[in-house]
Design an enzyme around this catalytic site. Sequence first.
Site, PDB file in Angstrom:
ATOM      1  CB  CYS A  91      -4.532  -2.162   3.825  1.00 22.93           C
ATOM      2  SG  CYS A  91      -3.772  -2.384   5.463  1.00 22.93           S
ATOM      3  CE  LYS A 100      -7.367   1.034   3.292  1.00 22.56           C
ATOM      4  NZ  LYS A 100      -6.130   1.232   4.087  1.00 22.56           N
ATOM      5  CD  GLU A 129      -2.678   1.029   2.666  1.00 23.37           C
ATOM      6  OE1 GLU A 129      -3.598   1.847   2.830  1.00 23.37           O
ATOM      7  OE2 GLU A 129      -2.423   0.111   3.481  1.00 23.37           O
TER       8      GLU A 129
END
Length: 266
Positions: free
Chosen positions: A148, A114, A45
């Site tokens: 994540c 994200k 990330e």
Amino acid sequence: MAPLRIALFQGPGGVPHTREDSLAALSDAARRAAGAGARLLVTSELYLTGYAVGDALPDLAEEADGPSAGRVAEIAAEHGVAIAYGYPERSGSALHNAAQLIGADGTRLANYRKTHLFGDFETGSFVPGDRAVVQADLDGVRVGLLICYDVEFPENVRAHALAGTELLLVPTALMRPYEIVAQTVLPTRAWESQLYIGYANRCGPEGDFDFAGLSCLAAPDGTVRARAGASGDLVVADVDPELLKASRAENTYLGDRRPELYGSLG
């Protein structure tokens, strides 16, 4: 169908310190991945800039087709390996925590923002994405992207499985003391939604963070096919479509669902 060999690049937190260094390290990792027979390289990330960038974030963010994306495309084409990498994306006045997939010929295949932001830094810096499932086809394998914290929500992974994702790529920045995510949650997600998950983490200290490493490829049979330790590493493993097919035939979670009972989950 032949297995797709992938490489997970676990780089140390805070190193490299600049985009130029990050891109140079990426080129070296792509060379090593290709030498090991990998057709896909996955990074962590916010790989291009580092995670603990603080107030410098607006100056470091780039458009999805910006100069760093162009350089990643050159690296992919030079080494003949697809690359999935994390970076801060600028879109108009908004900043997104993003991951992009570049094909082995340098073609931009998918860009994901994200959707589930973690902690004060992310919630105060980024606008969450609004697309749960972003996919692309790579060497006959349906590939999806999360980042994540996203993978810690079973709904996200199940949405990918129901949309046909076979390999879910998760650039991550998992911090201590949350090692349970890499050690227990990831294999569970792969098992319960019957897909492969490639999880590429950072490692070591960076600013106020201490990243846990433990990058892995989790398989739909609940096993971990490759696992990094706590330091920098490049781990290589195969995504086998035949194993996935056999596992889905034996473990029929997706077909046995009763969605009419789950309305309250919305």
